[in-house]
Design a protein around this motif. Structure first.
Motif, mmCIF file in Angstrom:
data_model
loop_
_atom_site.group_PDB
_atom_site.id
_atom_site.type_symbol
_atom_site.label_atom_id
_atom_site.label_comp_id
_atom_site.label_asym_id
_atom_site.label_seq_id
_atom_site.Cartn_x
_atom_site.Cartn_y
_atom_site.Cartn_z
ATOM 1 N N LYS A 1 143.265 6.703 -83.461
ATOM 2 C CA LYS A 1 143.814 7.384 -82.307
ATOM 3 C C LYS A 1 144.058 8.850 -82.651
ATOM 4 C CE LYS A 1 146.147 3.158 -80.766
ATOM 5 N NZ LYS A 1 147.451 2.542 -80.421
ATOM 6 N N LYS A 2 144.418 9.631 -81.652
ATOM 7 C CA LYS A 2 144.715 11.034 -81.887
ATOM 8 C C LYS A 2 145.950 11.163 -82.755
ATOM 9 C CE LYS A 2 145.321 15.435 -79.487
ATOM 10 N NZ LYS A 2 145.353 16.115 -78.177
ATOM 11 N N LEU A 3 145.889 12.035 -83.746
ATOM 12 C CA LEU A 3 147.017 12.202 -84.661
ATOM 13 C C LEU A 3 148.161 12.930 -83.972
ATOM 14 C CD1 LEU A 3 145.194 13.317 -87.937
ATOM 15 C CD2 LEU A 3 145.770 11.001 -87.204
ATOM 16 N N PRO A 4 149.397 12.588 -84.311
ATOM 17 C CA PRO A 4 150.540 13.303 -83.743
ATOM 18 C C PRO A 4 150.647 14.709 -84.338
ATOM 19 C CG PRO A 4 151.280 11.802 -85.436
ATOM 20 C CD PRO A 4 149.817 11.511 -85.234
ATOM 21 N N ASP B 1 139.060 28.090 -88.551
ATOM 22 C CA ASP B 1 138.129 27.069 -88.060
ATOM 23 C C ASP B 1 137.911 25.944 -89.071
ATOM 24 O OD1 ASP B 1 137.769 28.457 -85.643
ATOM 25 O OD2 ASP B 1 136.199 29.696 -86.532
ATOM 26 N N LYS B 2 138.898 25.738 -89.944
ATOM 27 C CA LYS B 2 138.851 24.644 -90.905
ATOM 28 C C LYS B 2 140.096 23.781 -90.735
ATOM 29 C CE LYS B 2 135.561 27.035 -93.125
ATOM 30 N NZ LYS B 2 134.138 26.642 -93.158
ATOM 31 N N ILE B 3 139.992 22.526 -91.141
ATOM 32 C CA ILE B 3 141.199 21.759 -91.379
ATOM 33 C C ILE B 3 141.383 21.779 -92.892
ATOM 34 C CG2 ILE B 3 140.703 20.310 -89.375
ATOM 35 C CD1 ILE B 3 140.187 17.987 -91.366
ATOM 36 N N TYR B 4 142.624 21.654 -93.337
ATOM 37 C CA TYR B 4 142.811 21.667 -94.788
ATOM 38 C C TYR B 4 143.997 20.816 -95.201
ATOM 39 C CZ TYR B 4 146.452 25.373 -94.281
ATOM 40 O OH TYR B 4 147.563 26.108 -93.945
ATOM 41 N N ILE B 5 143.976 20.425 -96.468
ATOM 42 C CA ILE B 5 145.059 19.657 -97.068
ATOM 43 C C ILE B 5 145.788 20.576 -98.026
ATOM 44 C CG2 ILE B 5 145.653 17.665 -98.491
ATOM 45 C CD1 ILE B 5 142.908 16.474 -97.563
ATOM 46 N N ALA B 6 147.095 20.696 -97.850
ATOM 47 C CA ALA B 6 147.904 21.560 -98.692
ATOM 48 C C ALA B 6 148.838 20.728 -99.560
ATOM 49 C CB ALA B 6 148.721 22.529 -97.840
ATOM 50 N N PRO C 1 138.541 12.338 -90.390
ATOM 51 C CA PRO C 1 137.533 12.333 -89.308
ATOM 52 C C PRO C 1 138.139 12.239 -87.923
ATOM 53 C CG PRO C 1 137.485 10.261 -90.539
ATOM 54 C CD PRO C 1 138.344 11.204 -91.315
ATOM 55 N N VAL C 2 139.317 11.610 -87.807
ATOM 56 C CA VAL C 2 139.996 11.555 -86.508
ATOM 57 C C VAL C 2 140.348 12.967 -86.065
ATOM 58 C CG1 VAL C 2 142.055 10.744 -85.287
ATOM 59 C CG2 VAL C 2 140.918 9.244 -86.926
ATOM 60 N N LEU C 3 140.883 13.762 -87.000
ATOM 61 C CA LEU C 3 141.257 15.138 -86.684
ATOM 62 C C LEU C 3 140.029 15.995 -86.391
ATOM 63 C CD1 LEU C 3 143.559 17.142 -86.382
ATOM 64 C CD2 LEU C 3 143.462 17.551 -88.858
ATOM 65 N N LEU C 4 138.989 15.821 -87.173
ATOM 66 C CA LEU C 4 137.763 16.580 -86.951
ATOM 67 C C LEU C 4 137.167 16.284 -85.577
ATOM 68 C CD1 LEU C 4 136.050 16.234 -90.449
ATOM 69 C CD2 LEU C 4 136.917 18.355 -89.434
ATOM 70 N N ASP D 1 138.041 18.344 -82.094
ATOM 71 C CA ASP D 1 137.359 19.572 -81.673
ATOM 72 C C ASP D 1 135.962 19.294 -81.150
ATOM 73 O OD1 ASP D 1 139.406 21.489 -82.427
ATOM 74 O OD2 ASP D 1 138.980 20.887 -84.492
ATOM 75 N N LYS D 2 135.514 18.065 -81.268
ATOM 76 C CA LYS D 2 134.174 17.723 -80.790
ATOM 77 C C LYS D 2 134.217 17.221 -79.344
ATOM 78 C CE LYS D 2 132.259 18.430 -84.852
ATOM 79 N NZ LYS D 2 133.382 19.011 -85.571
ATOM 80 N N LYS D 3 135.441 16.929 -78.854
ATOM 81 C CA LYS D 3 135.587 16.374 -77.502
ATOM 82 C C LYS D 3 135.563 17.465 -76.450
ATOM 83 C CE LYS D 3 138.198 12.389 -79.176
ATOM 84 N NZ LYS D 3 139.483 11.674 -79.136
#
Length: 217
Positions: free
Chosen positions: A26-29, A75-80, A209-212, A215-217
């Motif tokens: 599902k969509k992440l909170p 334009d990236k997602i990242y893990i900090a 992949p859920v988060l990615l 932006d594809k929707k």
């Protein structure tokens, strides 16, 4: 010594439990503080909009002694995460798990990684360079950054909601939480996972992949 968590950190912990138990495709909170803001619509009417906490602009030196700003992650997602190279407790496990994520998504240019050292005394860019090379991830997508104590500790606690403490009585001189914090392309916190817990790290790998896909929707 136990870290005394703030209200926001306690909220984040509760949110992580919710994500781990309920999130499956599902969509992440959106996590962290938020505020209601009155906005004016095109037709002249007003409505209430929710404004979410975002990661502010920053500038740190990376392992190549190059200034890295938030533009690096546009334009990236990242893990900090927050760590230090001489850490003998949770950091080796955190980064071993984080490297698994790195390898899984190594062919996806939209996924990056940002590790902040909390050892402002020893972890200079050259030390971070050796650490990245030893870990086998010195390719530009995983940035290891150094900054002043104030700048790193402030962004950790106020923005990523991760507690970090310099403590001379601690085994390695520092205490910190092992969160891997997932940030979206709008600089918002979308998940936080215990980097030492294999189940939570596995959940993070599923959530990327859920988060990615948003932006594809």
């Amino acid at each position: 010594m136990k870290l005394q968590l703030s209200t926001s950190l306690s909220f984040l912990t509760a949110a992580v439990i919710f994500i781990s138990s309920c999130q499956d495709g599902k969509k992440l909170p959106i996590l962290g503080p938020r505020a209601a803001e009155t906005v004016k619509n095109a037709d002249g009417s007003t409505s209430i909009d929710t404004v979410y906490k975002t990661i502010p602009a920053f500038s740190f030196l990376n392992q190549d002694s190059v200034a890295i700003t938030n533009d690096k992650f546009k334009d990236k997602i990242y893990i900090a995460d927050f760590f230090f190279t001489s850490c003998s407790t949770i950091c080796p496990t955190m980064h071993r798990n984080m490297k698994e994520i790195f390898e899984k998504y190594k062919d996806n240019p939209e996924v990056m990684y940002l590790s902040h050292t909390i050892d402002f005394k020893y972890d200079t860019p050259s030390v971070l360079k050796k650490y990245a090379q030893k870990l086998g991830v010195d390719d530009g997508r995983w940035q290891f950054v150094h900054g002043s104590k104030d700048s790193v500790y402030k962004i950790a606690e106020n923005d990523y909601l991760v507690a970090v403490i310099e403590d001379s009585t601690a085994k390695d001189g520092y205490i910190h939480q092992g969160w891997l914090v997932l940030i979206d392309k709008q600089k918002r916190i979308r998940g936080a996972y215990d980097g030492t817990d294999t189940k939570q790290v596995a959940q993070l790998m599923k959530d990327i992949p859920v988060l990615l896909a948003e932006d594809k929707k």
